[in-house]
Write a protein that holds these residues in place. Sequence first.
Motif: not given
Length: 178
Positions: A71-73, A77-84, A118-120
Amino acid sequence: MDFELNNLPVTLLYAETHFRFFRFFPSFLFQKEPEIIFDMPKRIDSGKDVPVVLIFNDTDTYPIKVLHVSISLSQNGNSRKIFSESDITKFKIDHPFNNQSEVYLFSLSKELFTHGTFAINGKVVILSKNKEKIIINDNLKTTSKAPLVGNYAENKLPGYECCLYGDLHVHSQFSRSH
């Protein structure tokens, strides 16, 4: 004859990947894999974790193996993987239709979010009939695969503490299609 969306029969608007009008009639929507959908609420109250649900429907007819979920958040303006995770069994929700559907609940820490939009993006890698397939947000043929957009609210909605507010059309673990 003018065409309007409200003239479509309801069955044409239903999100079902295993429906056919006639037994041998080809269907653009039909696919031989379970329906796979990520979902989450549109609005989250401040101070609460963000629930993201992953649903696999009709797994009894179209079995798959989940290889990996991430799951990415995207926010401010920032995007990052928050769950793997490769093993998501600890996130599985027990429900009355376990033999037909698998439902997983991922609780994303409130610490990851700031107030605002926010976007997921949910990504799942599955193994179906010995072929790996990557699904982003859902595997429905007619959807845009756009991110799930929510709002991490700064304030609670106005109302009374003794009242519960919600959607008039809901599915639960007790219905056939969550």
